[in-house]
Design a protein around this motif. Structure first.
Motif, mmCIF file in Angstrom:
data_model
loop_
_atom_site.group_PDB
_atom_site.id
_atom_site.type_symbol
_atom_site.label_atom_id
_atom_site.label_comp_id
_atom_site.label_asym_id
_atom_site.label_seq_id
_atom_site.Cartn_x
_atom_site.Cartn_y
_atom_site.Cartn_z
ATOM 1 N N THR A 124 -15.569 117.508 -96.372
ATOM 2 C CA THR A 124 -16.645 117.977 -95.497
ATOM 3 C C THR A 124 -17.418 116.787 -94.928
ATOM 4 O O THR A 124 -17.752 116.751 -93.740
ATOM 5 N N ASP A 126 -13.738 124.066 -91.675
ATOM 6 C CA ASP A 126 -13.721 123.574 -93.052
ATOM 7 C C ASP A 126 -13.191 124.649 -94.006
ATOM 8 O O ASP A 126 -13.429 125.837 -93.802
ATOM 9 N N ASP A 127 -12.496 124.215 -95.031
ATOM 10 C CA ASP A 127 -12.017 125.105 -96.100
ATOM 11 C C ASP A 127 -11.168 126.249 -95.577
ATOM 12 O O ASP A 127 -11.415 127.430 -95.842
#
Ligand code: ADP
Ligand code: MG
Length: 448
Positions: free
Chosen positions: A159, A215-216
């Motif tokens: 991140t 993200d993720d």
């Protein structure tokens, strides 16, 4: 709705059992519950120091205590006496449930975090490729590696690097349109756009950007509609030569139920992994962090702390903050022996580090984003059955508990269920590389 006083008493009771009287008095007795609204619990604490300590050490425990007990994801927020109430009643009617993303953050369009820049990122062996690729992409968006895909364990800087790319691009070109979202926010935005018939706005928002950071992305697993939409978002941006950066805890082809056409697109650019930092890098990270926070820490103490935590940079930073809080509290300078004391008082004495089934359940539940109640329950859906079997497997491997005892701890299951689970996982481990990795991570985490 559960009343605030009852809830608070419940939390106090729990910590009174777990904490020493002085710790309890210092951190819990001084706090005051403010609201419990929807799924957000707000606590007021006495000072910034208390807030730090709550954020590092108490919130995670309260969060899992409440989430497990109430069977839904609870977000705990702390404010100091001087800060504004994040849920001031006039702004948030009591009935509103604030939606949370899978990492437990209130869902809102996430601006870039000022702290996550290239300048504050320490380059070491485990992340130098990822760092180089991130820089290249920030300087030449859309040209070099598209998409850029980061993968690696929790707390290793994925991140951070994504935000750094965003900052750098804006620094080079203040008019650049940069959008950072978690995959959860993307999914929620998409679903809301359908509900509110604002799909066109959704598309505008996600396709008129120069840089899209998601993200993720492992949380796209299972979300068929969202994957479909992301496929089109991806194509539109890619065709326009706009930069796409993605992150995940694993490689695209290891994400369960990710459409093959997304997997293959994610591999068009560059995938780089981030691995845990070596000791030298960990010391450098701690030193920078200490400097940034104006904490005076001798070199040998930095090495000591870096030696204690070896896989997760977030925990490494947390350890430093704990040592700092402990030093302030006891009004002593930071030394290695003080650090040892501070970290020990929080981890429990080293000899008391015997693993319990509850600890295993807790870690496994967190790792797979399910609840402990699910592990103990009877649901037969795949994304619960596997974590349940893994937790049983680890309970058998890592504790002395008998089979019936393990069964009992998993909501009163028969010992044959435990044997079956153990066999299943042992079998799968022969060939399943992802599972192997997951178990290695879990074991390391349990022993840390
Ligand atoms: P991930 O997204 O991989 O779970 P994060 O990017 O959230 O990890 O990093 C966790 C914490 O560690 C953040 O506070 C981040 O700033 C810090 N961190 C991670 N890697 C580095 C690094 N190489 N240098 C400095 N800080 C780092
Ligand atoms: Mg992250």
């Amino acid at each position: 709705m559960l009343d605030l006083e009852t809830l608070w008493q419940f939390i106090r009771d729990k910590f009174e059992q777990d904490f020493s009287p002085i710790t309890f008095k210092t951190w819990i007795d001084t706090a005051k519950p403010l609201h419990f609204t929807g799924n957000i619990f707000v606590v007021e604490v006495a000072s910034d120091l208390h807030k730090d300590y709550w954020e590092q050490s108490i919130i995670p425990q309260v969060t899992s205590l409440l989430s497990d007990t109430l069977g839904k994801k609870i977000k705990v927020l702390v404010k100091t006496v001087d800060e504004e109430d994040p849920l001031a009643p006039q702004e948030k009617p009591h009935s509103t449930e604030v939606s949370l993303d899978l990492m437990g953050n209130p869902k809102k369009s996430t601006p870039l975090n000022d702290k996550y820049t290239f300048k504050s990122f320490i380059v070491g062996k485990g992340n130098q490729l990822a760092h180089a690729a991130a820089l290249a992409v920030a300087e030449e968006p859309g040209l070099m590696y598209n998409p850029l895909f980061f993968y690696g364990g929790v707390g290793l800087g994925k991140t951070h690097l994504m935000h750094a790319i965003g900052h750098q691009m804006l620094e080079n070109n203040p008019n650049a349109r940069v959008k950072y979202v978690t995959s959860e926010s993307f999914a929620n935005d998409f679903i809301n756009s359908i509900k509110s018939k604002h799909q066109e706005e959704f598309r505008q928002e996600y396709r008129n950007v120069d840089l899209l950071l998601v993200d993720d992305i492992q949380f796209f697993s299972d979300k068929v509609g969202t994957q479909e939409e992301f496929f089109h978002t991806f194509n539109a941006l890619y065709d326009d030569k706009k930069q796409i950066v993605l992150s995940s805890d694993r490689l695209p082809n290891e994400i369960p139920k990710l459409q093959q056409r997304l997997v293959s697109r994610f591999k068009w650019g560059l995938s780089v992994d981030i691995t845990p930092p070596d000791l030298e890098t960990r010391i450098a990270i701690l030193r920078t962090k200490a400097e940034a926070e104006h904490i005076i820490v001798p070199d040998d103490t930095l090495s000591y702390i870096a030696g204690q935590i070896d896989s997760n940079i977030r925990e490494l930073e947390g350890a430093l903050m704990r040592v700092q809080a402990y030093a302030k509290l006891t009004q002593q300078p930071i030394t290695t022996s003080l650090a040892a004391e501070a970290l020990q008082s929080l981890n429990g004495a080293p000899q008391a580090k015997e693993l319990s089934i509850a600890m295993i359940q807790d870690k496994v539940a967190k790792f797979y984003h399910v609840s402990v109640a699910d592990l103990k329950g009877k649901k037969r859906v795949k994304n619960i059955v596997l974590p349940r079997q893994i937790a049983m497997y680890l309970s058998r491997e890592l504790t002395d508990a008998s089979l019936p005892k393990i069964g009992h701890e998993f909501g009163g299951k028969d010992h044959t269920t435990v044997i079956h689970a153990h066999e299943k996982i042992a079998d799968a481990l022969q060939s399943d590389e992802t599972l192997k990795k997951d178990l290695a991570t879990l074991k390391a985490d349990l022993h840390s």
